[in-house]
Every structure is written in structure tokens, then in C-alpha cells.
Design a protein around this motif. Structure first.
Motif, PDB file in Angstrom:
ATOM      1  N   ARG A  42      -7.925   4.904  -4.887  1.00 45.80           N
ATOM      2  CA  ARG A  42      -8.077   3.455  -4.695  1.00 45.80           C
ATOM      3  C   ARG A  42      -9.144   2.889  -5.638  1.00 45.80           C
ATOM      4  O   ARG A  42      -8.970   1.818  -6.208  1.00 45.80           O
ATOM      5  CB  ARG A  42      -8.456   3.152  -3.252  1.00 45.80           C
ATOM      6  CG  ARG A  42      -7.328   3.377  -2.294  1.00 45.80           C
ATOM      7  CD  ARG A  42      -7.342   2.344  -1.172  1.00 45.80           C
ATOM      8  NE  ARG A  42      -6.456   2.685  -0.098  1.00 45.80           N
ATOM      9  CZ  ARG A  42      -5.132   2.637  -0.150  1.00 45.80           C
ATOM     10  NH1 ARG A  42      -4.535   2.312  -1.243  1.00 45.80           N
ATOM     11  NH2 ARG A  42      -4.399   2.936   0.892  1.00 45.80           N
ATOM     12  N   GLU A  43     -10.253   3.608  -5.783  1.00 47.88           N
ATOM     13  CA  GLU A  43     -11.304   3.158  -6.707  1.00 47.88           C
ATOM     14  C   GLU A  43     -10.777   3.082  -8.137  1.00 47.88           C
ATOM     15  O   GLU A  43     -11.071   2.129  -8.863  1.00 47.88           O
ATOM     16  CB  GLU A  43     -12.513   4.093  -6.640  1.00 47.88           C
ATOM     17  CG  GLU A  43     -13.328   3.934  -5.385  1.00 47.88           C
ATOM     18  CD  GLU A  43     -14.466   4.951  -5.278  1.00 47.88           C
ATOM     19  OE1 GLU A  43     -14.552   5.865  -6.135  1.00 47.88           O
ATOM     20  OE2 GLU A  43     -15.259   4.822  -4.333  1.00 47.88           O
ATOM     21  N   LEU A  85      -7.862   9.963  -1.496  1.00 45.39           N
ATOM     22  CA  LEU A  85      -7.281   8.629  -1.363  1.00 45.39           C
ATOM     23  C   LEU A  85      -8.308   7.573  -1.765  1.00 45.39           C
ATOM     24  O   LEU A  85      -7.984   6.629  -2.486  1.00 45.39           O
ATOM     25  CB  LEU A  85      -6.801   8.391   0.067  1.00 45.39           C
ATOM     26  CG  LEU A  85      -6.254   6.988   0.361  1.00 45.39           C
ATOM     27  CD1 LEU A  85      -5.027   6.674  -0.492  1.00 45.39           C
ATOM     28  CD2 LEU A  85      -5.916   6.850   1.848  1.00 45.39           C
ATOM     29  N   ARG A  86      -9.551   7.740  -1.339  1.00 45.08           N
ATOM     30  CA  ARG A  86     -10.617   6.798  -1.705  1.00 45.08           C
ATOM     31  C   ARG A  86     -10.788   6.766  -3.221  1.00 45.08           C
ATOM     32  O   ARG A  86     -10.895   5.700  -3.829  1.00 45.08           O
ATOM     33  CB  ARG A  86     -11.928   7.190  -1.029  1.00 45.08           C
ATOM     34  CG  ARG A  86     -13.092   6.231  -1.322  1.00 45.08           C
ATOM     35  CD  ARG A  86     -14.418   6.759  -0.807  1.00 45.08           C
ATOM     36  NE  ARG A  86     -14.832   7.993  -1.467  1.00 45.08           N
ATOM     37  CZ  ARG A  86     -15.320   8.055  -2.720  1.00 45.08           C
ATOM     38  NH1 ARG A  86     -15.433   6.971  -3.451  1.00 45.08           N
ATOM     39  NH2 ARG A  86     -15.680   9.218  -3.230  1.00 45.08           N
ATOM     40  N   LYS A 100      -7.655   2.600  -9.112  1.00 48.40           N
ATOM     41  CA  LYS A 100      -6.734   1.471  -9.220  1.00 48.40           C
ATOM     42  C   LYS A 100      -7.490   0.146  -9.278  1.00 48.40           C
ATOM     43  O   LYS A 100      -7.133  -0.749 -10.053  1.00 48.40           O
ATOM     44  CB  LYS A 100      -5.747   1.466  -8.047  1.00 48.40           C
ATOM     45  CG  LYS A 100      -4.715   2.580  -8.133  1.00 48.40           C
ATOM     46  CD  LYS A 100      -3.741   2.495  -6.989  1.00 48.40           C
ATOM     47  CE  LYS A 100      -2.635   3.509  -7.163  1.00 48.40           C
ATOM     48  NZ  LYS A 100      -1.531   3.306  -6.247  1.00 48.40           N
ATOM     49  N   GLN A 101      -8.536   0.014  -8.472  1.00 41.63           N
ATOM     50  CA  GLN A 101      -9.343  -1.210  -8.498  1.00 41.63           C
ATOM     51  C   GLN A 101     -10.017  -1.384  -9.857  1.00 41.63           C
ATOM     52  O   GLN A 101     -10.073  -2.492 -10.395  1.00 41.63           O
ATOM     53  CB  GLN A 101     -10.380  -1.186  -7.370  1.00 41.63           C
ATOM     54  CG  GLN A 101      -9.769  -1.353  -5.997  1.00 41.63           C
ATOM     55  CD  GLN A 101     -10.752  -1.069  -4.866  1.00 41.63           C
ATOM     56  OE1 GLN A 101     -11.853  -0.588  -5.087  1.00 41.63           O
ATOM     57  NE2 GLN A 101     -10.337  -1.366  -3.644  1.00 41.63           N
ATOM     58  N   PRO A 109       0.833  -1.204   0.000  1.00 40.44           N
ATOM     59  CA  PRO A 109       0.000   0.000   0.000  1.00 40.44           C
ATOM     60  C   PRO A 109       0.868   1.255   0.000  1.00 40.44           C
ATOM     61  O   PRO A 109       1.955   1.278   0.595  1.00 40.44           O
ATOM     62  CB  PRO A 109      -0.795  -0.116   1.310  1.00 40.44           C
ATOM     63  CG  PRO A 109      -0.781  -1.573   1.638  1.00 40.44           C
ATOM     64  CD  PRO A 109       0.539  -2.087   1.137  1.00 40.44           C
TER      65      PRO A 109
END
Length: 194
Positions: free
Chosen positions: A179-180, A175-176, A182-183, A36
Motif C-alpha cells: 500500500r505504501e 500488505l502495508r 502504491k501511494q 481495494p
């Protein structure tokens, strides 16, 4: 370095170190793979704690390799692959010593333009084009390192309002969103293979 707007959910002292220490920022990016981003960018601070001081590039380049691996591997390990990443840190620091007199900030301080800076970053051990573009975007968006053409050289990572990498993290919401993104990219890559 300019006023920092990067804000990761890590120890405030680790964030502060990234702001004032160019080598720590660069090493965070070196370590930002297969862990991470919070772990990667907090590790330079943990390394300094374990050494008892903030190391410079020359010290790390000349450090006994086995001792450095032991420092990286001590629980909790600084990276998922402590041996490989301790070696990578040493390789990067050796390049800094050879080309920039050990001063990580010189990597970007006198770059003529974005393409030259991208090339300098991409020449570092372990930095492919994508990782180099992300670091260039991080320097431009969060640290005020903006030579002519930096956004274009950083590709999609340099776009304003993009939430694609650590370069876009300023608070929990950003940050959220990163992450979304990247997912979503992982899911699309997986679907393309299957």
C-alpha cells in the motif's frame, strides 16, 4: 496449484478458494482495478455464494448477461462498476472456453516460458501489460508457476523482495508495504502532472 503463500485479509474461505480454484484466482485479478485488492479477490467467493456453487468458465461465459449484472450489482456489489465488470468476466470466460477448453489453469500450465505466458495473459480482455505482469508475478511468487524467464517477463513485479502488488502480499506487514508503494507511485505521478 502449488502451495499458496498469498494471504489477504479476507474471509479464510475466500483465500482457500483462490488457492484451489484457478478460475477464482484469475477472476480476482480481472476484478482488481479501481477497488481495494481485498474486495477484488474476495469477490469470486461471494459470486460462488450468490450462485449457490462454484461456477466454471463455460457457465459464466454462457450466463444471461442481465442476470449476471444483477448478481454483481446486488448489495454489497461485487465491484464498483458491476455492469462493466460482469461483462468483463464474461469476456474473459469466453476466451478461456475458446482457447483453453474452459480451464483457467491451462492458461499457464503448458506455457513454454515466461514471455509466452505474459503474452497469453496480456491477450485476455482487460489485461494490459502492467496487469499481465502483476498476474504473472502472482503466479510465480505465490503459486509456483515458474516457467523459464518468468521473473524477467514480469518486470519489476517479479523481483524478489519487491512490495509492489498483490503478488507480494503474504501477511499484514507485506500488505502495508505494498500500500505504501502504491501511494508513493500515485503521489509521484500526481507531482509529475502538476
Amino acid at each position: 496449484m502449488a502451495v499458496m503463500t498469498l494471504s489477504l485479509p479476507i474471509d479464510p474461505a475466500a483465500n482457500e478458494l483462490l488457492h484451489r480454484n484457478a478460475l477464482a484466482l484469475l477472476l480476482g485479478m480481472v476484478l482488481d482495478q479501481q477497488v481495494p485488492m481485498e474486495k477484488a479477490f474476495a469477490s469470486p467467493y461471494v459470486l460462488a455464494q450468490r450462485l449457490g456453487h462454484e461456477p466454471d468458465a463455460r457457465e459464466l461465459a454462457e450466463h444471461d448477461p442481465d442476470e449476471l449484472v444483477a448478481i454483481f450489482a446486488r448489495p454489497p456489489a461485487l465491484h464498483r462498476f458491476p455492469k462493466a465488470m460482469a461483462a468483463r468476466v464474461q469476456e474473459v470466460c469466453r476466451v478461456l472456453v475458446q482457447r483453453y477448453d474452459g480451464d483457467a489453469a491451462r492458461l499457464w500450465a503448458d506455457a513454454a516460458d515466461g514471455p509466452q505466458l505474459l503474452g497469453r495473459i496480456a491477450d485476455l480482455p482487460g489485461f494490459g501489460r502492467q496487469k499481465a505482469q502483476i498476474f504473472l508475478a502472482l503466479l510465480g511468487k505465490r503459486f509456483g508457476v515458474t516457467p523459464a524467464g518468468w521473473r524477467e517477463a514480469a518486470g519489476g513485479y517479479g523481483e524478489p523482495g519487491a512490495y509492489r502488488s498483490v503478488a507480494d502480499v503474504t501477511d499484514p506487514e507485506s500488505l502495508r508495504r505494498v500500500r505504501e508503494y502504491k501511494q508513493r507511485m500515485k503521489a509521484e505521478a500526481k507531482a509529475a502532472k502538476g
